[in-house]
Structures are given as C-alpha cells and as structure tokens.
Write an enzyme that holds these catalytic residues in place. Structure first.
Site, PDB file in Angstrom:
ATOM      1  N   PRO A  24      12.716 -23.736 -11.146  1.00 34.70           N
ATOM      2  CA  PRO A  24      14.129 -23.644 -10.751  1.00 34.70           C
ATOM      3  C   PRO A  24      14.805 -22.470 -11.459  1.00 34.70           C
ATOM      4  O   PRO A  24      14.629 -22.287 -12.660  1.00 34.70           O
ATOM      5  CB  PRO A  24      14.712 -24.974 -11.233  1.00 34.70           C
ATOM      6  CG  PRO A  24      13.804 -25.429 -12.331  1.00 34.70           C
ATOM      7  CD  PRO A  24      12.448 -24.926 -11.973  1.00 34.70           C
ATOM      8  N   MET A  25      15.547 -21.666 -10.687  1.00 34.75           N
ATOM      9  CA  MET A  25      16.244 -20.501 -11.261  1.00 34.75           C
ATOM     10  C   MET A  25      17.569 -20.304 -10.553  1.00 34.75           C
ATOM     11  O   MET A  25      17.600 -20.147  -9.332  1.00 34.75           O
ATOM     12  CB  MET A  25      15.391 -19.235 -11.095  1.00 34.75           C
ATOM     13  CG  MET A  25      14.134 -19.235 -11.935  1.00 34.75           C
ATOM     14  SD  MET A  25      13.049 -17.920 -11.404  1.00 34.75           S
ATOM     15  CE  MET A  25      12.486 -18.512  -9.819  1.00 34.75           C
ATOM     16  N   THR A  26      18.644 -20.315 -11.312  1.00 31.32           N
ATOM     17  CA  THR A  26      19.968 -20.060 -10.748  1.00 31.32           C
ATOM     18  C   THR A  26      19.996 -18.665 -10.131  1.00 31.32           C
ATOM     19  O   THR A  26      19.585 -17.692 -10.759  1.00 31.32           O
ATOM     20  CB  THR A  26      21.030 -20.166 -11.853  1.00 31.32           C
ATOM     21  OG1 THR A  26      21.032 -21.513 -12.332  1.00 31.32           O
ATOM     22  CG2 THR A  26      22.412 -19.828 -11.345  1.00 31.32           C
ATOM     23  N   TYR A 181      22.586 -28.915 -20.287  1.00 29.22           N
ATOM     24  CA  TYR A 181      23.499 -29.455 -19.284  1.00 29.22           C
ATOM     25  C   TYR A 181      23.758 -30.949 -19.543  1.00 29.22           C
ATOM     26  O   TYR A 181      23.339 -31.488 -20.555  1.00 29.22           O
ATOM     27  CB  TYR A 181      22.968 -29.160 -17.882  1.00 29.22           C
ATOM     28  CG  TYR A 181      22.860 -27.669 -17.647  1.00 29.22           C
ATOM     29  CD1 TYR A 181      23.983 -26.853 -17.813  1.00 29.22           C
ATOM     30  CD2 TYR A 181      21.655 -27.058 -17.336  1.00 29.22           C
ATOM     31  CE1 TYR A 181      23.897 -25.472 -17.648  1.00 29.22           C
ATOM     32  CE2 TYR A 181      21.566 -25.679 -17.168  1.00 29.22           C
ATOM     33  CZ  TYR A 181      22.684 -24.896 -17.325  1.00 29.22           C
ATOM     34  OH  TYR A 181      22.608 -23.531 -17.180  1.00 29.22           O
ATOM     35  N   ARG A 319      10.623 -15.874 -13.426  1.00 29.69           N
ATOM     36  CA  ARG A 319      11.000 -14.490 -13.097  1.00 29.69           C
ATOM     37  C   ARG A 319       9.953 -13.779 -12.249  1.00 29.69           C
ATOM     38  O   ARG A 319      10.293 -12.944 -11.410  1.00 29.69           O
ATOM     39  CB  ARG A 319      11.255 -13.709 -14.388  1.00 29.69           C
ATOM     40  CG  ARG A 319      12.507 -14.196 -15.107  1.00 29.69           C
ATOM     41  CD  ARG A 319      12.667 -13.542 -16.459  1.00 29.69           C
ATOM     42  NE  ARG A 319      13.908 -13.985 -17.080  1.00 29.69           N
ATOM     43  CZ  ARG A 319      14.330 -13.568 -18.254  1.00 29.69           C
ATOM     44  NH1 ARG A 319      13.616 -12.685 -18.949  1.00 29.69           N
ATOM     45  NH2 ARG A 319      15.466 -14.015 -18.760  1.00 29.69           N
ATOM     46  N   TYR A 346      22.090 -12.646 -10.474  1.00 27.74           N
ATOM     47  CA  TYR A 346      23.181 -13.592 -10.161  1.00 27.74           C
ATOM     48  C   TYR A 346      24.255 -12.972  -9.274  1.00 27.74           C
ATOM     49  O   TYR A 346      25.360 -13.489  -9.186  1.00 27.74           O
ATOM     50  CB  TYR A 346      23.818 -14.098 -11.461  1.00 27.74           C
ATOM     51  CG  TYR A 346      22.801 -14.570 -12.478  1.00 27.74           C
ATOM     52  CD1 TYR A 346      21.986 -15.676 -12.208  1.00 27.74           C
ATOM     53  CD2 TYR A 346      22.631 -13.913 -13.688  1.00 27.74           C
ATOM     54  CE1 TYR A 346      21.031 -16.102 -13.119  1.00 27.74           C
ATOM     55  CE2 TYR A 346      21.681 -14.344 -14.614  1.00 27.74           C
ATOM     56  CZ  TYR A 346      20.890 -15.429 -14.329  1.00 27.74           C
ATOM     57  OH  TYR A 346      19.937 -15.859 -15.225  1.00 27.74           O
TER      58      TYR A 346
END
Length: 360
Positions: A24-26, A181, A319, A346
């Site tokens: 998972p990567m924002t 989080y 990445r 982003y």
C-alpha cells in the site's frame, strides 16, 4: 527445495499467481470528494501481475481522511468508482485488498470534508506540519480525545468500509495498524494516555485494534481480513516503548484467535528507521500460523531470501512498483528497474503515475 517468489501460493482461500505483493502506498490521485478517479484503474491494472495488491490507505469515514486527495470507502459514489479498479486488477490475475486507513491525529481540516473532526485516543498533537492543497504546509492541530461514542462510531466506520470494499469487488481488506495512524495510536503509550477501558495497560491499549478486527471479521469473514503492523517504526511521531515486544506478541496471538488471514509486517530499517530486532521478528513470525507478509525496502534477492529462510510467505514491494508497472517481469528477467520520480509521488494527474515505461 524452497519455493520461488514467482511461484503461485494459497493465502487462505485466495489463489495468488505469485508471492509478490504490491505494498500500500499513498498516491493522492482521488478527487476532492475522496472518489477514486479513472486513472487509478489504469495504475492498478498496469501492476496487476503481482500476486496480491494492497491499495493505498483508504479512509473509512470523513473523520478518517487525513491527507489531500486520498480515496474513501464510505459513500455509494466511492464504491462505484472502485469497481473499475478491482476489475482491472482481476483482469490480470491479481487479488486486491483495500487498505482501510483511519488517520486519527495525522490530519488537518484542510484535507477533510466539512463537518469532519480530528479524533485520537488522547488530545496530543503530532509535532510538525502536513500538506493541504488550499493552504500548503500547516501545523498539525490538537485532536479531540475520543469519547466512548466516538470509539463506537469509529469501529462501526471500519465495518461499513469493509462491507463497502466487498461490494466494490475487493477480495478483502487490510486494517492499517501501522505508521502512526489511529489503530497504532491506541497501541502506543506515547499517544494513548487514557485511564479508562481503552488505555493504561497493554491489554486495554490493544482493545480497540482487537475489537475493530473482531467486528470486521464478523462482517465479512476472517479469510478476507489482514492487518499491517510496524513495531519499532517511527512514522508519524511513533517510537519504540518499553512494552513494544509484549504488546505485539500478545496482539498477534489474539488476532490469530480472531482468525485473520494474514499479518503484514513493515520493516523500514533500510530507510533509516530503527531495525526490528531479529529475535523479536522471529518470535512474531513463529506466533503467526497463517500467511505472513514482509514489506520494506526489499529487492528480488532479499525477497527470495526471506521466503527461503521462512521469514515470510509473501514479500511486499513499494517504490519499485511505483516506477515499474511490469515489476514482476523485470525481476524475473533480472532487468534494470526504472528509478522512481519522488517529486510526483503525491501530485495529481498522470505524470509519475501511469506514464512509467514497461520493458514491452
């Protein structure tokens, strides 16, 4: 002979085409209403030669959306917009889990829908600043300490998001209990100063995570629920604490009884974070009887070594997947990898998102 990371494997009832996970990567490509955009289906579809895709952190509610342009799973419009994403993943054989991420105190009103509030176990602000589209960098506000009603509401939001994920075609969900989080904020004595039933001891600090897991499993089934953890991590103001080993070993034992399908361990030592002690990591692995995923700065060789040594069943790449839509083929061929463009991680739009070249 040890299995190759390119070999198929069963994860519970899920048939994975290989042992490679897209972490998972924002990526901040959703719209202002937290609705996924069409380019997100292209992005995930390109990378669906992975065995398992775990999406970027996806907010379960307006209160849980901390970052600009991150997606959600609380509205009908969001569910509808996720369907092309899950279809694109399945078209190339990947299984896809939605990562449910409630950011808690890691948030700013500039990134949240009107009427949302920033909540956390305790009213302790995160030091530093976060980006907002409208006002640039802004200080983190002091969050509201969650009332009993807030806690029950947050649990219900995780359940609703999980049900919505299944309705959108996801194969399951990953509970984001890492990287500072909301779920991890309850676990840590640095961010949870409560003295009620939700804090003060290892067991009480773990209660929120375990009840969220229990209620999500009751809603969609344990075979469709995983969890991500980052003991010793330093993201979003986290730090190791005296009871960290005790906390996570007890947590994993309790999650085993609840029946989750996997534990996803994040180790970012290669990026400058403190290393997870080898002995503790081995104990965590030994305590988990089902699928164990290891993520954090791996390459093909170190990923294969983790599978060979049984340190992991699946290995996650982050990445490298951003910059290489055909990462699996490149690793298989021993081909050179594209380098990621950090300046577009982003930002909105297709640049640095869907335009990285494939070997083909």
């Amino acid at each position: 002979m040890s299995a190759s990371i390119f070999d198929p494997i069963l994860m519970g009832s899920h048939k994975l085409q290989n042992r490679i996970v897209m972490n998972p990567m924002t990526r901040c490509r959703a719209d202002v209403s937290a609705v996924p955009t069409p380019i997100m289906a292209t992005y995930y579809g390109h990378r669906a030669t992975a065995g398992l895709i775990v999406t970027e952190g996806t907010a379960p509610s307006p209160n849980g959306r901390g970052y600009a342009r991150t997606p959600g799973l609380w509205s009908d419009a969001q569910v509808a917009a996720w369907k092309p994403v899950t279809a694109a993943a399945h078209a190339k054989g990947a299984q896809i889990f939605a990562q449910i991420m409630h950011t808690g105190r890691v948030s700013h009103p500039g990134n949240m829908p009107a009427g949302a509030k920033i909540v956390a176990p305790s009213a302790i602000a995160l030091a530093g600043q976060m980006y907002t589209d409208a006002e640039g960098m802004q200080d983190y506000p002091v969050p509201q300490e969650m009332t009993e009603a807030d806690i029950q509401q947050a649990k219900a939001e995780f359940v609703t998001a999980a049900k919505n994920a299944i309705a959108a075609g996801f194969d399951g969900v990953e509970l984001h209990s890492a990287n500072g989080y909301l779920l991890e904020q309850f676990l840590s004595p640095d961010t949870n100063k409560r003295s009620d039933g939700w804090g003060g001891t290892v067991a009480k600090r773990s209660r929120f995570v375990l009840e969220v897991a229990q209620e999500v499993v009751a809603a969609i089934g344990g075979d469709k629920v995983g969890i991500r953890i980052s003991p010793y991590g330093t993201a979003s103001g986290m730090a190791a604490y005296a009871e960290v080993d005790e906390t996570y070993l007890a947590l994993v034992a309790a999650l085993d009884k609840i029946g989750l399908v996997y534990v996803h361990l994040v180790d970012h030592a290669a990026m400058g974070n403190p290393a997870i002690p080898a002995e503790f990591r081995a104990k965590l692995r030994a305590a988990w009887p089902r699928t164990f995923i290891l993520g954090g700065s791996l390459d093909a060789a170190s990923g294969q070594a983790a599978v060979d040594s049984r340190a992991a069943d699946l290995v996650g790449f982050g990445r490298a997947f951003i910059a290489n839509p055909d990462l699996v083929a490149r690793m298989k061929a021993g081909a050179e990898l594209n380098a990621p463009d950090f300046s577009t991680f982003y930002t909105p739009g297709e640049k640095g998102y869907t335009d990285y070249p494939s070997l083909a």
